[in-house]
Design a protein around this motif. Structure first.
Motif, mmCIF file in Angstrom:
data_model
loop_
_atom_site.group_PDB
_atom_site.id
_atom_site.type_symbol
_atom_site.label_atom_id
_atom_site.label_comp_id
_atom_site.label_asym_id
_atom_site.label_seq_id
_atom_site.Cartn_x
_atom_site.Cartn_y
_atom_site.Cartn_z
ATOM 1 N N LEU A 88 0.812 -1.212 0.000
ATOM 2 C CA LEU A 88 0.000 0.000 0.000
ATOM 3 C C LEU A 88 0.847 1.264 0.000
ATOM 4 C CD1 LEU A 88 -2.871 -1.089 2.386
ATOM 5 C CD2 LEU A 88 -3.026 -0.615 -0.058
ATOM 6 N N LYS A 89 2.013 1.191 0.609
ATOM 7 C CA LYS A 89 2.906 2.343 0.556
ATOM 8 C C LYS A 89 3.250 2.668 -0.892
ATOM 9 C CE LYS A 89 7.401 4.143 1.487
ATOM 10 N NZ LYS A 89 8.786 3.882 1.208
ATOM 11 N N LYS A 90 3.581 1.634 -1.646
ATOM 12 C CA LYS A 90 3.914 1.846 -3.058
ATOM 13 C C LYS A 90 2.741 2.484 -3.801
ATOM 14 C CE LYS A 90 5.183 -0.558 -7.315
ATOM 15 N NZ LYS A 90 5.458 -1.850 -7.968
ATOM 16 N N TYR A 91 1.527 1.977 -3.535
ATOM 17 C CA TYR A 91 0.358 2.500 -4.241
ATOM 18 C C TYR A 91 0.063 3.945 -3.844
ATOM 19 C CZ TYR A 91 -4.432 3.587 -5.351
ATOM 20 O OH TYR A 91 -5.554 4.227 -5.792
ATOM 21 N N ILE A 92 0.045 4.232 -2.552
ATOM 22 C CA ILE A 92 -0.317 5.572 -2.066
ATOM 23 C C ILE A 92 0.690 6.607 -2.553
ATOM 24 C CG2 ILE A 92 -0.568 6.995 -0.001
ATOM 25 C CD1 ILE A 92 -1.643 4.463 1.423
ATOM 26 N N GLU A 93 1.974 6.290 -2.458
ATOM 27 C CA GLU A 93 2.989 7.240 -2.911
ATOM 28 C C GLU A 93 2.903 7.447 -4.417
ATOM 29 O OE1 GLU A 93 6.532 6.865 0.447
ATOM 30 O OE2 GLU A 93 6.714 5.684 -1.397
ATOM 31 N N GLY A 94 2.590 6.396 -5.144
ATOM 32 C CA GLY A 94 2.446 6.535 -6.586
ATOM 33 C C GLY A 94 1.232 7.374 -6.950
ATOM 34 N N HIS A 95 0.146 7.185 -6.218
ATOM 35 C CA HIS A 95 -1.085 7.935 -6.498
ATOM 36 C C HIS A 95 -0.872 9.428 -6.303
ATOM 37 C CE1 HIS A 95 -5.405 8.803 -6.647
ATOM 38 N NE2 HIS A 95 -5.210 9.563 -5.584
ATOM 39 N N TYR A 96 -0.196 9.810 -5.223
ATOM 40 C CA TYR A 96 -0.020 11.221 -4.905
ATOM 41 C C TYR A 96 1.290 11.794 -5.448
ATOM 42 C CZ TYR A 96 -3.944 11.107 -1.588
ATOM 43 O OH TYR A 96 -5.181 11.004 -1.004
ATOM 44 N N ASN A 97 2.176 10.914 -5.875
ATOM 45 C CA ASN A 97 3.503 11.326 -6.307
ATOM 46 C C ASN A 97 4.231 12.089 -5.193
ATOM 47 O OD1 ASN A 97 5.629 11.414 -8.140
ATOM 48 N ND2 ASN A 97 5.006 13.415 -8.955
ATOM 49 N N LYS A 98 4.055 11.606 -3.987
ATOM 50 C CA LYS A 98 4.718 12.161 -2.804
ATOM 51 C C LYS A 98 5.052 11.019 -1.864
ATOM 52 C CE LYS A 98 2.912 16.877 -2.239
ATOM 53 N NZ LYS A 98 2.148 17.760 -1.303
ATOM 54 N N SER A 99 6.014 11.262 -0.990
ATOM 55 C CA SER A 99 6.374 10.218 -0.028
ATOM 56 C C SER A 99 5.310 10.112 1.061
ATOM 57 C CB SER A 99 7.722 10.523 0.618
ATOM 58 O OG SER A 99 7.578 11.565 1.562
ATOM 59 N N LEU A 100 5.241 8.925 1.630
ATOM 60 C CA LEU A 100 4.318 8.693 2.728
ATOM 61 C C LEU A 100 4.586 9.674 3.873
ATOM 62 C CD1 LEU A 100 2.074 6.519 3.189
ATOM 63 C CD2 LEU A 100 3.754 5.255 4.541
ATOM 64 N N SER A 101 5.838 9.977 4.098
ATOM 65 C CA SER A 101 6.228 10.904 5.156
ATOM 66 C C SER A 101 5.612 12.285 4.942
ATOM 67 C CB SER A 101 7.753 11.015 5.208
ATOM 68 O OG SER A 101 8.156 11.951 6.168
ATOM 69 N N GLU A 102 5.702 12.796 3.732
ATOM 70 C CA GLU A 102 5.110 14.101 3.428
ATOM 71 C C GLU A 102 3.600 14.062 3.518
ATOM 72 O OE1 GLU A 102 7.088 16.460 0.018
ATOM 73 O OE2 GLU A 102 7.456 14.354 -0.482
ATOM 74 N N LEU A 103 3.012 13.003 2.967
ATOM 75 C CA LEU A 103 1.560 12.911 2.896
ATOM 76 C C LEU A 103 0.911 12.927 4.273
ATOM 77 C CD1 LEU A 103 1.266 10.238 0.070
ATOM 78 C CD2 LEU A 103 0.524 12.623 -0.069
ATOM 79 N N VAL A 104 1.454 12.105 5.161
ATOM 80 C CA VAL A 104 0.809 11.999 6.467
ATOM 81 C C VAL A 104 1.000 13.280 7.277
ATOM 82 C CG1 VAL A 104 2.700 10.955 7.789
ATOM 83 C CG2 VAL A 104 0.324 10.282 8.248
ATOM 84 N N GLN A 105 2.100 13.991 7.069
ATOM 85 C CA GLN A 105 2.281 15.287 7.710
ATOM 86 C C GLN A 105 1.252 16.293 7.201
ATOM 87 O OE1 GLN A 105 4.157 16.421 10.156
ATOM 88 N NE2 GLN A 105 5.481 14.647 10.488
ATOM 89 N N ASP A 106 1.155 16.372 5.867
ATOM 90 C CA ASP A 106 0.283 17.385 5.265
ATOM 91 C C ASP A 106 -1.195 17.090 5.481
ATOM 92 O OD1 ASP A 106 2.540 18.648 4.397
ATOM 93 O OD2 ASP A 106 2.439 17.856 2.348
ATOM 94 N N HIS A 107 -1.573 15.819 5.462
ATOM 95 C CA HIS A 107 -2.988 15.460 5.567
ATOM 96 C C HIS A 107 -3.468 15.382 7.017
ATOM 97 C CE1 HIS A 107 -3.661 13.778 1.285
ATOM 98 N NE2 HIS A 107 -2.575 14.540 1.287
ATOM 99 N N PHE A 108 -2.570 15.074 7.947
ATOM 100 C CA PHE A 108 -3.031 14.799 9.310
ATOM 101 C C PHE A 108 -2.207 15.459 10.415
ATOM 102 C CE2 PHE A 108 -4.440 11.272 6.667
ATOM 103 C CZ PHE A 108 -5.809 11.315 6.903
#
Length: 972
Positions: free
Chosen positions: A770-790
């Motif tokens: 799922l990490k691969k899928y989520i990062e690919g979908h947003y074109n951002k790292s999981l680290s950035e995404l979870v900071q920005d979203h939550f």
């Protein structure tokens, strides 16, 4: 002679049979027995003993044997009727009181100035809010409860009369002696508060005393040092100052203290104190207001009276004026002698003497002195510092703190992701509780400087500045004003920044502020106590609603009754267990279990947090970062590798968000989101199946094994000590993995065999996928995404991947002394090998956090996706993921969330609701939420240090045993 005849005429008009007067507030429930006791005691007394009853002398429990002997002589020789205790300690006072009572033929009536509780006079006793603070509370039931609790304290230590409440209407901000002791400037508000306070205290069995008659509110001099003047006319005094007395008398006020004041409108003799004014005491208080309770003088040792040069003269004058109790005489033997001489010369009649003495005896009967019992000293200090008192104080402070200005709705602070908050301290008292509490909500930096220019420069980096003004909370007379320098600094800070000013003193401090134009938020917190500081921070961030109103006006800008209210934002607040129906004593049993785990070296240290109903009610640290006396003690802002909690703290919320937006569904197959899987054995595995650990996936693949050489050290084929273009994935200090190996790991997972049969089997592999899928979908790292979203908007500023880039190692708890892969102490880098090989950012592991931040995320889940004024998920989304879809197949798991066991063994204590959910982590971490009991429980540890080989923490069920104790602490 003429004066004596007038006085005798007045006396003869009294109704001497006061026991028959139904308006008498001193009547006991059993009037007949009271009258019988009073008459019996009075008739047994000599004249000296009767006169002695009129005197209440001051005693100290901290002035030694010489002082005690003086009081003892007054009891035995002058037969004094009462004692007003001053400074000392509770146990010492109780013991002294017992000794003095034993000496007295007639039990002593004990009084005390305990306007905000015994702490006004006694060390190590609980301090209740000052009157000015209570004046800001709209709910008078709270004030009544304060009166009741103070009454309980007084009764416990043997005090029968509390010289409270102060009913002075404080219309003069410069009043040096009333100020915080007044409920405020409005006569109706003062009266309502005083009535509530009086009712509470008298319901507890302690008699109230309204003071300072006829009204001490508008003076600019200290009555302890001189004779202040009240210059209002009679009409004004009657309509304003006397108003509270009228109402309290109607409702059963037990006693009144007559003030040491010069009141020209009511006493024609210049400089003649109200306490010895016949017109004020008899004509107004007794006759006009119809008061039949006890009348006390103020302290007769007060200064500023020149007419009475001989000792005892002022005492005689006070008694002739109509007072019943002569308080703190300068010379009791001389005063007794003067009054006896007047009695023998028939200036004072037997009827007049009987009138006051019988009232005093009635009061003694009413407070059960006819059946006197010594004060029990065992557990006395504990009884004067109860949890229920702390709970009430907290409630009162919450209801008092007043938001006066809220330009552009700056309060409560929202949208934390866009805020850079600085804190600037003004004043000379401690501000650490306020600052620490602010930091629980978001990243707040304290900014200070030697000069103003330097401070203004430093503050340019911040878009919100909280200025706290802190003065001593020791007593209400402490200095409360801004210095000239502080005012200049405040103006300049406000001119250059968006400012929230919070003053921890009485509102009058604001009078010296020339303009509030550039101050966006203004909060009055009234006192600088620890609780007031903490609650004020909580109000600023909206975890506690704003309710208070100003009890006094500030210039022409803010008026009495002003106060901006707002509701909570549904983020965590901080309180005590009893506030949410839990028992502190039971909950404290957790301490011994946590300490046992540390002492037995199951883990070097622990962070522990319990919240219920949105309030953190237990938050403690145990042990150290590592073993050894010199190791760093665990602190609240230390962060732990939370291991598999990452699954529900990072990957799961992002996936829930995507599911809610329709990007994926629980029935989405891997082949639909990752085309690489179309021809794999996992093509038809759904998100629901793999996140329920019901997809025949292998539990774990030890990726790092393949990258070790023959000596089981990192192979040069895969690692370098310094980064290069091809070796740039940092695994640990001086250890960089070849960059293409991350893709190899995904291929290994895709091509891995499935288990031979379908059953529940916990697996990390879904989170790699799922990490691969989520990062690919947003074109951002999981680290950035979870900071920005939550994390940023939640104020989870201690939650991050790869903490070494943000935090000092002093605040990062090490997880292991690795002797099988990295060959170093793992600190600031993820413990999990697979996550480390992804640059520290794994879907299954890699997050670091502290207990407070983990609790925020769990509370957001508990509140069905809502937190801090923001909705992150719909209720139905949480319900969908918090469902056990395969319980019938002996699989307890929800979607991503762990759930309670279906049988005898499992992840919880077995005493928790089936709607609860959470997760545990390999490093010893645990987080669980229960919607039915509204409980969040967070346990962070590094049980893997120094070695992860043994797991005594799990084997001895430490985490679930603590959970059991939490549930056993519920009392509602």
């Amino acid at each position: 002679m003429r004066k004596i005849l007038v006085l005798l005429t007045i006396i003869l008009t009294f109704n001497f049979n006061i026991a028959q007067n139904t308006n008498n507030p001193l009547l006991a429930d059993n009037e007949a027995k009271q009258e019988q006791w009073v008459d019996s005691v009075y008739n047994s007394m000599s004249v000296d003993e009767k006169i002695g009853q009129l005197f209440m002398v001051r005693a100290f429990s901290n002035q030694g044997l010489k002082h005690e002997n003086i009081i003892s002589q007054l009891i035995m020789n002058q037969h004094i009727g009462g004692i007003i205790y001053s400074t000392g300690g509770p146990v010492a006072q109780a013991k002294l009181n017992n000794r003095l009572q034993e000496l007295s033929k007639t039990p002593l009536l004990i009084g005390m100035d305990a306007e905000w509780g015994l702490s006004m006079r006694l060390d190590s006793t609980f301090a209740f809010p000052w009157n000015m603070t209570l004046g800001a509370i709209k709910d008078n039931k709270i004030v009544e409860q304060v009166g009741y609790h103070i009454g309980e304290h007084c009764k416990r230590i043997g005090v029968h009369f509390n010289f409270a409440p102060v009913v002075d209407i404080n219309t003069n901000p410069l009043n040096p002696i009333i100020g915080n002791r007044s409920f405020g400037e409005d006569k109706d508000n003062v009266t309502e508060k005083a009535l509530a306070f009086m009712k509470g205290m008298q319901d507890a069995g302690v008699l109230a005393n309204a003071k300072h008659f006829p009204g001490h509110g508008d003076t600019e001099t200290d009555s302890h040092k001189t004779l202040p003047t009240i210059s209002f006319d009679e009409k004004r005094i009657d309509s304003v100052e006397l108003y509270p007395y009228r109402e309290l008398i109607k409702h059963g006020l037990s006693s009144v203290m007559v003030a040491h004041l010069n009141v020209p409108a009511l006493e024609s003799r210049s400089g003649y104190p109200s306490s010895i004014s016949e017109h004020i005491v008899t004509d107004i208080l007794k006759d006009s207001l119809g008061f039949k309770g006890l009348i006390y003088t103020d302290a007769l040792e007060m200064k500023g009276v020149s007419e009475f040069s001989e000792p005892g003269d002022i005492d005689l004058a006070a008694f002739l004026a109509g007072n019943d109790v002569l308080l703190i005489s300068e010379d009791v033997p001389k005063a007794v002698e003067k009054i006896k001489e007047a009695y023998e010369n028939e200036v004072i009649t037997e009827e007049r003497l009987a009138y006051s003495v019988k009232k005093i005896l009635m009061a003694k009967y009413k407070v059960d002195l006819h059946d006197f019992k010594p004060i029990e000293t065992e557990n006395l200090v504990e009884d004067l510092n109860r949890i229920s008192d702390q709970l009430l104080y907290e409630t009162a402070i919450e209801n008092a703190i007043t938001v006066v200005k809220n330009k552009n709705s700056i309060l409560p602070i929202r949208k934390l992701e866009s805020k850079q908050v600085a804190y600037v301290k003004l004043g000379d008292d401690d501000s650490s509780p306020f600052f620490k509490e602010l930091q629980k909500y978001t990243k707040v930096h304290e900014v200070s400087a030697e000069n103003l220019d330097e401070l203004i420069t430093k503050l340019k980096s911040y878009n919100t500045v909280v200025v706290g003004f802190h003065r001593s909370n020791d007593h209400p007379w402490k200095d409360y004003k801004f210095t000239d320098t502080e005012l200049v600094w405040l103006y300049e800070i406000a001119r250059n920044n968006t400012v929230i000013l919070d003053v921890f003193v009485k509102p009058y401090a604001l009078i010296d502020i020339d303009t509030f134009e550039n101050i966006e938020g203004l909060v009055v917190s009234y006192q600088n106590s620890k609780t007031a500081q903490e609650k004020s921070a909580q109000i600023i961030f909206g975890s506690v609603p704003a309710k208070g109103v100003l009890p006094v006006s500030i210039q022409d800008v803010y008026k009495f009754g002003d106060g901006i209210t707002y509701n909570m934002l549904s983020n965590l607040s901080y309180s005590i267990p009893e506030r949410v129906g839990m028992d502190s004593n039971r909950l404290s049993k957790i301490d011994s279990v946590a300490q046992y785990a540390v002492d037995k070296e199951m883990t070097p240290g622990i962070q522990l947090l319990v919240a219920r109903k949105g309030k953190v009610i237990y938050n403690k640290n145990f042990g150290r970062h590592t073993y050894g006396e010199n190791a760093e003690p665990v602190k609240f802002n230390d962060i732990y590798d939370v291991a598999s909690l990452t699954k529900i703290l990072a990957t799961l919320p992002l996936l829930m968000e995507m599911e809610e937006k329709g990007v994926v569904s629980l029935d989405t197959k891997l082949s639909e989101i990752l085309p690489d899987y179309a021809n794999s054995n996992k093509a038809n595995v759904t998100l629901k199946e793999m996140l329920s650990h019901y997809a025949k996936l292998k539990p774990w693949i030890p990726f790092y094994f393949a990258t070790l050489d023959s000596t089981k050290h990192p192979s040069i084929k895969y690692y370098r000590k310094a980064p290069t273009e091809d070796f740039n994935i940092k695994v640990a200090n001086e250890l960089y993995l070849r960059k293409d190996y991350v893709d190899s790991m995904q291929v290994i997972i895709k091509d891995s065999e499935l288990l031979n049969r379908l059953r529940y089997r916990y697996s990390d592999l879904p989170y790699y996928i799922l990490k691969k899928y989520i990062e690919g979908h947003y074109n951002k790292s999981l680290s950035e995404l979870v900071q920005d979203h939550f994390y940023k908007s939640l104020g989870a500023n201690y939650t991050t991947y790869n903490p070494s880039s943000k935090f000092s190692n002093k605040n990062i708890v090490p997880s292991e002394d690795d002797k099988y892969y990295r060959y170093q102490i793992v600190q600031g880098y993820v413990h999990d090998m697979g996550a480390a090989m992804q640059g520290g950012v794994g879907g299954h592991a890699g997050v670091f956090s502290n207990a407070n931040d983990v609790a925020k995320i769990m509370q957001m889940y508990l509140q069905k996706g809502y937190y801090g004024g923001k909705r992150y998920f719909k209720t139905e989304t949480l319900d969908k993921f918090n469902t056990c879809y395969y319980c019938d197949n002996d699989n307890r798991r929800g979607i991503g969330f762990d759930k309670p066991q279906l049988g005898d063994s499992g992840p919880t204590c077995g005493c928790i609701s089936m709607t609860s959910f959470g997760h545990s982590g390999f490093t010893g971490t645990y987080a669980w939420a229960d919607p039915e009991e509204e409980i969040v429980y967070v346990f962070l540890a590094n049980r893997t240090f120094p070695s992860s080989d043994t797991n005594t923490l799990l084997r001895e069920n430490i985490r679930t045993e603590i959970q059991r104790l939490i549930y056993e602490s519920i009392i509602d």
